[in-house]
Scaffold this motif. Structure first.
Motif, mmCIF file in Angstrom:
data_model
loop_
_atom_site.group_PDB
_atom_site.id
_atom_site.type_symbol
_atom_site.label_atom_id
_atom_site.label_comp_id
_atom_site.label_asym_id
_atom_site.label_seq_id
_atom_site.Cartn_x
_atom_site.Cartn_y
_atom_site.Cartn_z
ATOM 1 N N LEU A 1 12.310 -4.698 -8.695
ATOM 2 C CA LEU A 1 11.517 -4.090 -7.628
ATOM 3 C C LEU A 1 12.164 -4.452 -6.298
ATOM 4 C CD1 LEU A 1 7.952 -4.983 -8.973
ATOM 5 C CD2 LEU A 1 9.102 -2.760 -9.090
ATOM 6 N N GLY A 2 12.512 -3.434 -5.530
ATOM 7 C CA GLY A 2 13.259 -3.700 -4.306
ATOM 8 C C GLY A 2 14.640 -4.237 -4.599
ATOM 9 N N GLY A 3 15.146 -3.961 -5.798
ATOM 10 C CA GLY A 3 16.487 -4.405 -6.170
ATOM 11 C C GLY A 3 16.530 -5.723 -6.916
ATOM 12 N N TYR A 4 15.395 -6.418 -7.020
ATOM 13 C CA TYR A 4 15.399 -7.742 -7.649
ATOM 14 C C TYR A 4 14.189 -7.892 -8.572
ATOM 15 C CZ TYR A 4 18.604 -8.704 -3.766
ATOM 16 O OH TYR A 4 19.627 -8.641 -2.867
ATOM 17 N N TYR B 1 -4.935 2.598 -16.686
ATOM 18 C CA TYR B 1 -6.013 3.277 -17.393
ATOM 19 C C TYR B 1 -6.047 4.770 -17.091
ATOM 20 C CZ TYR B 1 -7.819 -1.508 -17.928
ATOM 21 O OH TYR B 1 -7.975 -2.840 -18.218
ATOM 22 N N ASP B 2 -5.540 5.154 -15.922
ATOM 23 C CA ASP B 2 -5.555 6.550 -15.494
ATOM 24 C C ASP B 2 -4.215 6.902 -14.874
ATOM 25 O OD1 ASP B 2 -8.313 7.400 -16.091
ATOM 26 O OD2 ASP B 2 -8.877 5.898 -14.589
ATOM 27 N N GLN B 3 -4.060 8.165 -14.507
ATOM 28 C CA GLN B 3 -2.851 8.601 -13.816
ATOM 29 C C GLN B 3 -3.080 8.432 -12.315
ATOM 30 O OE1 GLN B 3 -1.328 12.392 -15.139
ATOM 31 N NE2 GLN B 3 -2.059 12.086 -17.214
ATOM 32 N N TYR B 4 -2.565 7.327 -11.770
ATOM 33 C CA TYR B 4 -2.782 7.009 -10.368
ATOM 34 C C TYR B 4 -1.757 7.741 -9.503
ATOM 35 C CZ TYR B 4 -5.126 3.182 -12.816
ATOM 36 O OH TYR B 4 -5.914 2.449 -13.667
ATOM 37 N N LYS B 5 -2.258 8.425 -8.493
ATOM 38 C CA LYS B 5 -1.357 9.232 -7.664
ATOM 39 C C LYS B 5 -0.372 8.363 -6.879
ATOM 40 C CE LYS B 5 -4.544 9.589 -3.716
ATOM 41 N NZ LYS B 5 -5.273 10.526 -2.830
ATOM 42 N N GLU B 6 -0.757 7.097 -6.600
ATOM 43 C CA GLU B 6 0.150 6.219 -5.851
ATOM 44 C C GLU B 6 1.231 5.610 -6.750
ATOM 45 O OE1 GLU B 6 -3.973 6.111 -4.118
ATOM 46 O OE2 GLU B 6 -3.102 5.741 -6.111
ATOM 47 N N GLY B 7 0.982 5.583 -8.063
ATOM 48 C CA GLY B 7 1.913 4.931 -8.974
ATOM 49 C C GLY B 7 2.990 5.876 -9.482
ATOM 50 N N TRP B 8 4.235 5.467 -9.349
ATOM 51 C CA TRP B 8 5.372 6.286 -9.781
ATOM 52 C C TRP B 8 6.061 5.630 -10.964
ATOM 53 C CZ3 TRP B 8 6.771 10.987 -7.576
ATOM 54 C CH2 TRP B 8 6.041 11.341 -6.431
ATOM 55 N N ALA C 1 0.418 -11.723 0.750
ATOM 56 C CA ALA C 1 1.598 -10.996 1.235
ATOM 57 C C ALA C 1 1.640 -11.019 2.764
ATOM 58 C CB ALA C 1 1.568 -9.555 0.726
ATOM 59 N N GLY C 2 0.455 -10.930 3.400
ATOM 60 C CA GLY C 2 0.400 -10.996 4.855
ATOM 61 C C GLY C 2 0.849 -12.334 5.404
ATOM 62 N N LEU C 3 0.731 -13.400 4.600
ATOM 63 C CA LEU C 3 1.197 -14.724 5.010
ATOM 64 C C LEU C 3 2.691 -14.911 4.762
ATOM 65 C CD1 LEU C 3 -1.751 -16.968 3.747
ATOM 66 C CD2 LEU C 3 -1.200 -16.359 6.108
ATOM 67 N N GLY C 4 3.343 -13.907 4.179
ATOM 68 C CA GLY C 4 4.791 -13.956 4.046
ATOM 69 C C GLY C 4 5.318 -14.131 2.640
ATOM 70 N N HIS C 5 4.453 -14.185 1.631
ATOM 71 C CA HIS C 5 4.916 -14.388 0.262
ATOM 72 C C HIS C 5 5.261 -13.052 -0.396
ATOM 73 C CE1 HIS C 5 3.645 -18.512 0.714
ATOM 74 N NE2 HIS C 5 2.404 -18.123 0.985
ATOM 75 N N ARG C 6 6.083 -13.119 -1.442
ATOM 76 C CA ARG C 6 6.373 -11.934 -2.246
ATOM 77 C C ARG C 6 5.344 -11.887 -3.370
ATOM 78 N NH1 ARG C 6 11.403 -10.468 -6.319
ATOM 79 N NH2 ARG C 6 11.217 -8.189 -6.137
ATOM 80 N N VAL C 7 4.579 -10.819 -3.437
ATOM 81 C CA VAL C 7 3.419 -10.776 -4.319
ATOM 82 C C VAL C 7 3.450 -9.525 -5.193
ATOM 83 C CG1 VAL C 7 0.906 -10.901 -4.447
ATOM 84 C CG2 VAL C 7 2.098 -11.995 -2.539
ATOM 85 N N MET C 8 3.072 -9.703 -6.456
ATOM 86 C CA MET C 8 2.975 -8.588 -7.394
ATOM 87 C C MET C 8 1.697 -8.730 -8.202
ATOM 88 S SD MET C 8 5.576 -7.388 -10.497
ATOM 89 C CE MET C 8 5.865 -9.040 -11.137
ATOM 90 N N THR C 9 1.039 -7.617 -8.480
ATOM 91 C CA THR C 9 -0.048 -7.590 -9.451
ATOM 92 C C THR C 9 0.403 -6.759 -10.645
ATOM 93 O OG1 THR C 9 -1.098 -5.609 -8.487
ATOM 94 C CG2 THR C 9 -1.820 -7.759 -7.655
ATOM 95 N N SER D 1 0.552 -2.182 1.105
ATOM 96 C CA SER D 1 0.249 -3.348 1.946
ATOM 97 C C SER D 1 1.142 -4.533 1.590
ATOM 98 C CB SER D 1 -1.229 -3.743 1.817
ATOM 99 O OG SER D 1 -2.067 -2.689 2.200
ATOM 100 N N LYS D 2 2.418 -4.256 1.370
ATOM 101 C CA LYS D 2 3.441 -5.262 1.080
ATOM 102 C C LYS D 2 3.241 -5.949 -0.268
ATOM 103 C CE LYS D 2 4.383 -6.234 5.955
ATOM 104 N NZ LYS D 2 4.506 -7.266 7.003
ATOM 105 N N VAL D 3 2.474 -5.329 -1.157
ATOM 106 C CA VAL D 3 2.250 -5.878 -2.500
ATOM 107 C C VAL D 3 2.809 -4.911 -3.535
ATOM 108 C CG1 VAL D 3 0.537 -6.627 -4.188
ATOM 109 C CG2 VAL D 3 0.166 -7.088 -1.753
ATOM 110 N N ASP D 4 3.562 -5.451 -4.494
ATOM 111 C CA ASP D 4 4.039 -4.648 -5.621
ATOM 112 C C ASP D 4 2.907 -4.486 -6.622
ATOM 113 O OD1 ASP D 4 6.888 -4.165 -5.054
ATOM 114 O OD2 ASP D 4 7.074 -6.349 -5.193
ATOM 115 N N ARG D 5 2.446 -3.255 -6.784
ATOM 116 C CA ARG D 5 1.383 -2.971 -7.757
ATOM 117 C C ARG D 5 2.029 -2.337 -8.988
ATOM 118 N NH1 ARG D 5 -3.179 -5.650 -5.855
ATOM 119 N NH2 ARG D 5 -3.521 -5.180 -3.645
ATOM 120 N N VAL D 6 2.036 -3.073 -10.079
ATOM 121 C CA VAL D 6 2.671 -2.603 -11.313
ATOM 122 C C VAL D 6 1.577 -2.297 -12.339
ATOM 123 C CG1 VAL D 6 4.197 -3.206 -13.221
ATOM 124 C CG2 VAL D 6 4.797 -3.867 -10.887
#
Length: 637
Positions: free
Chosen positions: A408-411, A320-327, A307-315, A352-357
């Motif tokens: 994600l982000g509209g697309y 497994y748990d209730q992650y406070k960052e995940g909505w 993502a830092g090199l400019g690509h659109r990235v998703m994991t 960090s510019k990565v879509d975490r799903v």
């Protein structure tokens, strides 16, 4: 597991034809000690779990240990002892003599390691596709888009090299600077001489320095303040000085582009890139949310770097748990699972510019009461949940739904993506993807896939005829497809294990259906192709497809000079090359006191980090300790 009647008909070669390979005396001693320990009476049943999480997971059904099929009378199985690497494997001898065999040859006289014979392999292996040129790899340009040698790069590398207290080993610089190419049936990479044209430092450091020089020549420091003042922002616009984003700036400078341009009225800076991909990492764990080892760590750092090199990235990983960052995304889908239809929900975090799903389902979230910790696949190491095959079949189907339907982000990411599946848990994704390409070519025609192997020993093997496993209707695949990844092999990896007639192998399945196979280093790519004991019965498939090794990276923050890192690692303080001796002495004393060892500056302290597993080399460690402990004052943790 197969019954006695299902045991394989063929027998191993007679002892006269193939004598067991000799083991070193030190290893024999260690093995004898371990055998004696294993023969001791088993301890009483464990006490009640100490935590609610342990208590809840203890109730989960695990895969039962099936009785082994008895070998027929007269059958001899030669057990390979712990091995000493042959001289040729470590790059210390000339090419070993070629023997007249069809598939393998020994690596050196008396060695216990074998590797593929190049002439035999070359006849059946398709020619590798031309790799990207060094220039395109260096500059980040699309293939054929930029061919000129970057100007000023050698000077930038020289500047970095002069600032370092010690010169970088040429082999290390070559490893991190080479263009990734598929491994072949050949001698080990370590036997290849390092070219005299290897740069003084790695390309990442060279490009970072080149980018900083270009920014300095532009006088970027002057326009930073006006840009911020014009927008009413109190913080000036900045440019990165390290990490992937700094490398991207250097790549732009190497291509002759303006390395930094204004992005919008807010004054945010950006750098132009020659190409941009949508990259999707499918993984069973991703740090810091879920982790049992290196896989989780890699899925934290690698997507961030891309993502830092400019690509659109998703994991995409299980929740497994209730992650406070995940909505909750409010996405609602469903997938067929045999006679039932299961819901698909998704949670999302943008870090960090990565879509975490995170895919939400009771089969992941409901296993453990409380924090899951390392109990992702079973209640403890070596014990798997009985429904793991069902869980990750569901996960693979849900992944394709997320790719096509979750905006994600509209697309949505959609089919114009590169899908990278990690290890066996995600092995069914390429199979379902191939089916979707046939049924919905419009949506998936442009999708490319890759299998990233972190450890080829863990392959996801299941017995199709085991009544305790889910029936094959859960897959929803025709028999013509199921048969392509059904093998006659043991459920557990190992020459002494009994084979079953219909063994599903998820890693073998992924290896067959992906476009590319990747590993975490060029050396490991060579090993799983050339050394049958490393390929674990899949080396023929790896050879046919081709394997490319790319060295695992380390995040810039993993450094003793980084205050955040040292705090998380509970180190006394930061240190650099200037005060390394003093600070490491303090750290050593802290460890000695923590583990109840005599605090001594003179006594060497060695620390082994890893599982007690042959892959980690603990057998070598035991053999070495047996030889030296009587004569050496040594502490070991």
């Amino acid at each position: 597991m197969a019954s006695k009647a299902d045991a394989p008909k063929e027998t191993a070669p007679k002892a006269e034809a193939q004598a067991p390979l000799p083991a070193r005396p030190e290893v024999k001693s260690s093995v004898s000690t371990l055998t004696a320990e294993a023969a001791k009476p088993k301890p009483e049943a464990k006490a009640a779990p100490a935590s609610a999480a342990a208590a809840s997971v203890a109730k989960e059904k695990v895969k039962a240990e099936k009785p082994k099929a008895e070998a027929k009378a007269g059958t001899v199985i030669n057990v390979i002892p712990a091995q000493t690497p042959s001289p040729s494997v470590v790059g210390a001898s000339a090419t070993p003599p070629t023997l007249k065999t069809d598939t393998t040859q020994v690596a050196a006289q008396g060695s216990e390691t074998s590797y593929r014979q190049s002439p035999a392999a070359s006849a059946s292996v398709p020619a590798a596709q031309p790799s990207r040129t060094a220039v395109s790899q260096l500059t980040g340009a699309a293939p054929g888009g930029y061919t000129a040698q970057p100007a000023g790069l050698a000077a930038a590398a020289s500047t970095v090299a002069k600032s370092q207290p010690e010169p970088v080993p040429r082999q290390a610089a070559e490893i991190v600077s080479r263009a990734p190419v598929p491994s072949t049936a050949s001698m080990p990479p370590s036997t290849v001489p390092v070219s005299s044209s290897v740069p003084a430092v790695g390309f990442a450091n060279s490009l970072t320095a080149l980018g900083q020089q270009a920014l300095k020549a532009m006088g970027l420091a002057a326009p930073e303040q006006p840009a911020a003042a014009a927008t009413g922002s109190s913080a000036p616009a900045t440019v990165p000085k390290e990490g992937p984003a700094a490398v991207a700036v250097g790549r732009a400078a190497a291509r002759g582009s303006n390395p930094v341009v204004m992005k919008n009225a807010a004054g945010k800076l950006t750098t132009p890139i020659s190409k941009k991909y949508q990259i999707i990492f499918v993984t069973s764990e991703v740090a810091p949310w879920s982790k049992t080892g290196g896989l989780g760590e890699a899925m934290d750092g690698l997507p961030t770097a891309l993502a830092g090199l400019g690509h659109r990235v998703m994991t995409i990983a299980p929740r497994y748990d209730q992650y406070k960052e995940g909505w909750d995304t409010a996405y609602a889908g469903e997938v067929p699972m045999g006679n039932s239809v299961e819901p698909v929900r998704a949670f999302h975090a943008f870090e960090s510019k990565v879509d975490r799903v995170f895919i939400d389902h009771e089969c992941f979230l409901g296993k453990v009461w409380g924090k899951t910790g390392s109990m992702l696949y079973g209640p403890e190491w070596g014990k798997d949940f009985a429904d793991n095959q069902w869980r990750f079949t569901y996960f693979a189907k849900a992944v394709l739904k997320i790719i096509q339907e979750l905006p994600l982000g509209g697309y949505v990411y959609g089919g114009d993506s590169i899908v990278v599946v990690n290890d066996w848990h995600c092995g069914m994704v390429p199979v379902f993807l191939s089916m979707m390409k046939k049924s919905c070519p419009k949506d998936w025609a442009n999708t490319k896939s890759a299998l990233l192997i972190h450890n080829a020993v863990f392959q996801g093997r299941f017995d199709r005829d085991d009544p305790e496993e889910p029936n094959t209707e859960v897959y929803g695949l025709p028999e013509a497809i199921m048969s392509t990844f059904t093998f006659n092999m043991p459920i557990k990896v190992g020459r002494t294990e009994a084979k079953v007639k219909r063994c599903i192998n998820w890693m073998g399945c992924a290896a067959k259906y992906v476009d590319r196979i990747l590993t975490v280093s060029p050396t490991y790519a060579w090993e799983i192709i050339n050394l049958p004991e490393m390929g674990c019965e899949l080396d023929d498939i790896f050879m046919a497809k081709g394997v490319t090794g790319i060295v695992n990276g380390v995040k810039e923050t993993v450094s003793p000079m980084n205050a955040t890192f040292t705090k998380k690692a509970e180190m006394p303080s930061t240190f650099s090359v200037k005060d390394v001796d003093e600070k490491k002495a303090e750290l050593k004393a802290q460890l000695q006191e923590m583990y109840g060892l005599p605090v001594s500056a003179e006594t060497p302290l060695c620390v082994f980090v890893g599982r007690m597993d042959l892959q980690k080399g603990y057998d070598y460690l035991l053999a070495a300790l047996t030889a030296v402990l009587k004569n050496v004052d040594l502490q070991l943790i």
